[in-house]
Design a protein around this motif. Structure first.
Motif, PDB file in Angstrom:
ATOM      1  N   LEU A  95     -61.371 -57.890 -47.833  1.00 13.51           N
ATOM      2  CA  LEU A  95     -59.933 -57.463 -48.274  1.00 13.51           C
ATOM      3  C   LEU A  95     -59.092 -58.667 -48.319  1.00 13.51           C
ATOM      4  CD1 LEU A  95     -59.588 -54.244 -46.536  1.00 13.51           C
ATOM      5  CD2 LEU A  95     -60.116 -54.681 -49.118  1.00 13.51           C
ATOM      6  N   ALA A  96     -58.902 -59.454 -47.200  1.00 13.66           N
ATOM      7  CA  ALA A  96     -57.800 -60.530 -47.213  1.00 13.66           C
ATOM      8  C   ALA A  96     -58.213 -61.676 -48.037  1.00 13.66           C
ATOM      9  CB  ALA A  96     -58.217 -61.097 -45.541  1.00 13.66           C
ATOM     10  N   VAL A  97     -59.515 -61.884 -48.165  1.00  7.14           N
ATOM     11  CA  VAL A  97     -59.802 -63.234 -49.168  1.00  7.14           C
ATOM     12  C   VAL A  97     -59.262 -62.677 -50.497  1.00  7.14           C
ATOM     13  CG1 VAL A  97     -61.762 -64.285 -50.217  1.00  7.14           C
ATOM     14  CG2 VAL A  97     -61.497 -64.073 -47.665  1.00  7.14           C
ATOM     15  N   THR A  98     -59.812 -61.484 -50.702  1.00 10.84           N
ATOM     16  CA  THR A  98     -59.567 -60.994 -52.420  1.00 10.84           C
ATOM     17  C   THR A  98     -57.928 -60.961 -52.552  1.00 10.84           C
ATOM     18  OG1 THR A  98     -61.512 -59.653 -52.547  1.00 10.84           O
ATOM     19  CG2 THR A  98     -59.659 -58.927 -53.928  1.00 10.84           C
ATOM     20  N   LEU A  99     -57.166 -60.279 -51.459  1.00  9.02           N
ATOM     21  CA  LEU A  99     -55.684 -60.370 -51.813  1.00  9.02           C
ATOM     22  C   LEU A  99     -55.004 -61.711 -51.555  1.00  9.02           C
ATOM     23  CD1 LEU A  99     -54.919 -56.803 -49.649  1.00  9.02           C
ATOM     24  CD2 LEU A  99     -54.807 -57.272 -52.301  1.00  9.02           C
ATOM     25  N   ALA A 103     -53.079 -63.518 -54.324  1.00  8.80           N
ATOM     26  CA  ALA A 103     -51.666 -63.547 -54.175  1.00  8.80           C
ATOM     27  C   ALA A 103     -51.089 -65.039 -54.185  1.00  8.80           C
ATOM     28  CB  ALA A 103     -51.320 -62.890 -52.931  1.00  8.80           C
ATOM     29  N   ALA A 104     -52.075 -66.015 -53.945  1.00 13.53           N
ATOM     30  CA  ALA A 104     -51.869 -67.463 -53.604  1.00 13.53           C
ATOM     31  C   ALA A 104     -51.420 -67.761 -55.153  1.00 13.53           C
ATOM     32  CB  ALA A 104     -52.987 -68.335 -53.157  1.00 13.53           C
ATOM     33  N   VAL A 159     -52.844 -65.374 -43.381  1.00 11.81           N
ATOM     34  CA  VAL A 159     -53.541 -66.514 -43.095  1.00 11.81           C
ATOM     35  C   VAL A 159     -54.310 -67.057 -44.295  1.00 11.81           C
ATOM     36  CG1 VAL A 159     -55.410 -67.571 -41.655  1.00 11.81           C
ATOM     37  CG2 VAL A 159     -53.948 -65.988 -40.719  1.00 11.81           C
ATOM     38  N   VAL A 160     -54.853 -66.088 -45.096  1.00  8.40           N
ATOM     39  CA  VAL A 160     -55.557 -66.803 -46.390  1.00  8.40           C
ATOM     40  C   VAL A 160     -54.429 -67.159 -47.235  1.00  8.40           C
ATOM     41  CG1 VAL A 160     -56.913 -65.897 -48.218  1.00  8.40           C
ATOM     42  CG2 VAL A 160     -57.398 -64.959 -45.914  1.00  8.40           C
ATOM     43  N   VAL A 279     -55.621 -71.465 -38.835  1.00 11.90           N
ATOM     44  CA  VAL A 279     -55.619 -70.085 -38.490  1.00 11.90           C
ATOM     45  C   VAL A 279     -54.806 -69.857 -37.281  1.00 11.90           C
ATOM     46  CG1 VAL A 279     -57.477 -68.266 -37.719  1.00 11.90           C
ATOM     47  CG2 VAL A 279     -57.840 -69.824 -39.299  1.00 11.90           C
ATOM     48  N   LEU A 280     -54.881 -70.733 -36.511  1.00  8.61           N
ATOM     49  CA  LEU A 280     -54.015 -70.501 -35.199  1.00  8.61           C
ATOM     50  C   LEU A 280     -52.432 -70.901 -35.333  1.00  8.61           C
ATOM     51  CD1 LEU A 280     -56.381 -71.992 -32.535  1.00  8.61           C
ATOM     52  CD2 LEU A 280     -56.299 -69.536 -33.204  1.00  8.61           C
TER      53      LEU A 280
END
Length: 282
Positions: A95-99, A103-104, A159-160, A279-280
């Motif tokens: 889900l995060a990668v898709t959105l 979005a980017a 993060v993505v 990421v951090l």
């Protein structure tokens, strides 16, 4: 000397050793938890000792509040936890990668996704678990998994987006846009291959978060119910007898901590330093 016969430097051969040492604990613990039911000496509901009996005999870690073998229940309890955490982390990443990638590439969509994510990030974990449990009282473990997905997706999406935004203006993305490629194609074929390291590090963090959320729900008895063998549930059930047989509470606590730490170390080791920093960084 030809390139085919040039020996590999010793330093290059030794470079894999630190990686294997950091990855091995997580793999071994996961393997032990998944194969635990076949290694257990007793069933999870059969009393073999007195209540909170000390370690010894057929119960190396003693008995729990009903006299059941703590070691056997410990070996059974990790399978569902690891399976649920893997499922939750995988769904969150998808889900995060898709959105995030879409979005980017779309400023309007990015504004909507980021604002929605910022609102959901403010939702406390305990409140989110209780809301899902009340809305789905018969959901059990599946309700907890849904709560973990809802709580973990907003942060992962942010993060993505942060990692993909600098790549959205790259030349190969502009070339794909000029060719008339659609947004999903550009996100999957142009952005995603350049985010593999970030996604790997993020997967480890989401796995640890899923372990935390699922364990918290188990401790509150919002997910698995007695007589299920669950590490968090074991901690709650056996805490009154911690002075009689500490292993009934300490052993599952150590298992949860070691699982989370070892998997996180493994994921950050496999990911390059630049991805870990991305990421951090808040």
């Amino acid at each position: 000397m030809s390139a085919a016969t040039t020996p590999v430097p010793a330093a290059g051969r030794r470079s894999l050793a630190p990686v294997l040492l950091r990855v091995a604990p997580g793999l071994l613990l996961t393997l032990a938890a998944l194969t635990g039911p076949w290694l257990a000496g007793h069933t999870i509901d059969k009393p073999v000792t007195a209540a909170f009996a000390a370690p010894g005999g057929s119960a190396p870690l003693g008995g729990d509040q009903l006299g059941r073998d703590v070691l056997s229940r410990l070996l059974h309890g990790g399978t569902a936890l690891i399976g649920s955490a893997l499922l939750v982390a995988t769904i969150i990443i998808v889900l995060a990668v898709t959105l995030g990638c879409c979005a980017a590439l779309s400023p309007r969509l990015r504004s909507v996704v980021e604002r929605s994510a910022d609102v959901l990030i403010l939702l406390p974990a305990l409140l989110g678990i209780m809301l899902v449990a009340l809305a789905w009282p018969e959901g059990g473990r599946w309700a907890v998994n849904c709560a973990a997905i809802v709580l973990g997706t907003p942060y992962a999406t942010r993060v993505v987006i942060s990692a993909a935004a600098p790549l959205a203006n790259a030349g190969y993305v502009e070339a794909a846009t000029a060719r008339g490629e659609r947004l999903p194609y550009i996100a999957v074929r142009e952005l995603l291959p350049n985010l593999r390291a970030t996604v790997l590090a993020l997967f480890g963090l989401r796995f640890v978060e899923a372990v935390y959320v699922i364990s918290l729900a188990g401790f509150l008895q919002l997910g698995p119910q007695p007589p299920d063998a669950d590490w968090a549930l074991m901690i709650r059930e056996n805490s009154p007898g911690i002075l009689l047989n500490p292993w009934a509470t300490v052993a599952p606590s150590i298992a949860i901590a070691v699982l989370a730490i070892s998997v996180n170390i493994a994921s950050t080791t496999l990911a390059p330093h630049t991805a870990r920093k991305a990421v951090l960084t808040p």
